[in-house]
Design a protein around this motif. Sequence first.
Motif, PDB file in Angstrom:
ATOM      1  N   GLU A  83       4.376  10.773   4.379  1.00 10.18           N
ATOM      2  CA  GLU A  83       4.407   9.651   3.239  1.00 10.18           C
ATOM      3  C   GLU A  83       4.397   8.301   3.957  1.00 10.18           C
ATOM      4  N   ILE A  84       3.594   7.335   3.543  1.00 14.92           N
ATOM      5  CA  ILE A  84       3.804   5.919   4.418  1.00 14.92           C
ATOM      6  C   ILE A  84       3.617   5.087   3.093  1.00 14.92           C
ATOM      7  N   LYS A  85       4.195   3.842   3.034  1.00 15.65           N
ATOM      8  CA  LYS A  85       4.287   2.742   2.111  1.00 15.65           C
ATOM      9  C   LYS A  85       4.485   1.565   2.818  1.00 15.65           C
ATOM     10  N   SER A  86       3.976   0.410   2.246  1.00 17.20           N
ATOM     11  CA  SER A  86       4.091  -0.949   3.064  1.00 17.20           C
ATOM     12  C   SER A  86       4.486  -2.000   1.825  1.00 17.20           C
ATOM     13  N   GLY A  91       0.678  -1.219   0.038  1.00 17.98           N
ATOM     14  CA  GLY A  91      -0.266  -0.080  -0.029  1.00 17.98           C
ATOM     15  C   GLY A  91       0.881   1.223   0.003  1.00 17.98           C
ATOM     16  N   TYR A  92       0.126   2.366  -0.119  1.00 20.05           N
ATOM     17  CA  TYR A  92       0.822   3.678  -0.314  1.00 20.05           C
ATOM     18  C   TYR A  92      -0.144   4.721   0.116  1.00 20.05           C
ATOM     19  N   GLY A  93       0.173   5.632   0.893  1.00 16.90           N
ATOM     20  CA  GLY A  93      -0.551   6.763   1.293  1.00 16.90           C
ATOM     21  C   GLY A  93       0.271   8.095   1.383  1.00 16.90           C
ATOM     22  N   ARG A 103      -4.868  -0.714   0.519  1.00 19.51           N
ATOM     23  CA  ARG A 103      -4.627  -2.248   0.900  1.00 19.51           C
ATOM     24  C   ARG A 103      -5.887  -2.714   0.642  1.00 19.51           C
ATOM     25  N   LYS A 104      -6.866  -2.206   0.763  1.00 11.90           N
ATOM     26  CA  LYS A 104      -8.185  -2.944   0.817  1.00 11.90           C
ATOM     27  C   LYS A 104      -8.533  -2.881  -0.952  1.00 11.90           C
ATOM     28  N   GLN A 105      -8.239  -2.028  -1.567  1.00 12.24           N
ATOM     29  CA  GLN A 105      -8.595  -2.094  -3.118  1.00 12.24           C
ATOM     30  C   GLN A 105      -7.503  -3.399  -3.468  1.00 12.24           C
ATOM     31  N   HIS A 153      -5.143   6.545   3.615  1.00 10.71           N
ATOM     32  CA  HIS A 153      -5.245   6.565   2.537  1.00 10.71           C
ATOM     33  C   HIS A 153      -4.293   4.938   2.240  1.00 10.71           C
ATOM     34  N   LEU A 154      -3.260   4.856   2.856  1.00 12.63           N
ATOM     35  CA  LEU A 154      -2.605   3.464   2.615  1.00 12.63           C
ATOM     36  C   LEU A 154      -3.680   2.382   2.830  1.00 12.63           C
TER      37      LEU A 154
END
Length: 292
Positions: A23-26, A7-9, A149-151, A144-145
């Motif tokens: 900014e956060i990404k996983s 994910g990304y937010g 992730r849900k999408q 947003h992340l």
Amino acid sequence: MIQSMTGYGKATVELSDKKINVEIKSLNSKAMDLSARIAPLYREKEMEIRNEISKMLERGKVDFSLWIEKKDAEQLATPINQELIETYYKRIREISAIAGIPEPADWFSTLLRMPDVMTKNEVQELGEEEWEVAHAAVEEAIRHLVDFRKQEGEALEKKFREKIANIAHLLEIVEPYEKERVCKIKDRITDALEKTLSVDYDKNRLEQELIYYIEKLDVNEEKQRLGNHLKYFISTLESGSGQGKKLGFIAQEMGREINTLGSKSNHAEMQKIVVQMKDELEQIKEQVLNVM
């Protein structure tokens, strides 16, 4: 609904003198692996930020960044204490005249090296109002992340259902070949006894040996267990997020049954079907690593 670990937010908020960026990404990981880069002003809130990320995201290799952009470029430059430079200049000239020491050839370099000439930035303290604004940006980026992730989770679920349906279909088409296999085994052994070896044999004893031989190749239990695993995979898929590890375990059990089915098949067409099952399962195993 399952969630992907990928994910990304991002979120941005503006204050009068600065812009706060988050900014956060996983990516996938067996546990929570969080790396955080936070602007010095907000470092005191690092544990609070980490706890919030861990609570919301649960698992994954997470990279978090919070940084500030100054609106006025002049604020980025290190200020010079002009009054102190003038004072140093006068004092050095006085000492030079009294002591008879030559004045510096490069005044500017000399003066800049004097103590406290380069005025330090004032120590900033994080105000409650500013932290509320920054914290709102952190929460927005995390949301947003999670949405991302849900999408991704929806796409994964659709893929899983397709692959499970394919394996179930392949399992159904095994049956005709399974029955055909019994006749072929009997004909092959009988043909070998009559034509190749040219010996007399007890047909009753042959029937008994065939029954024993075919029982050892019976795959009904494997088919039943594999069918149960397929249903369990789908029910686990529908039970909500946080099921990634369990889905991985179920996929492993499915693999064991498919391998046993292949080793017992003793039929070319059945073995082809088993290879197709393995291919479908491999794709499930690859993608299940991304499930939270």
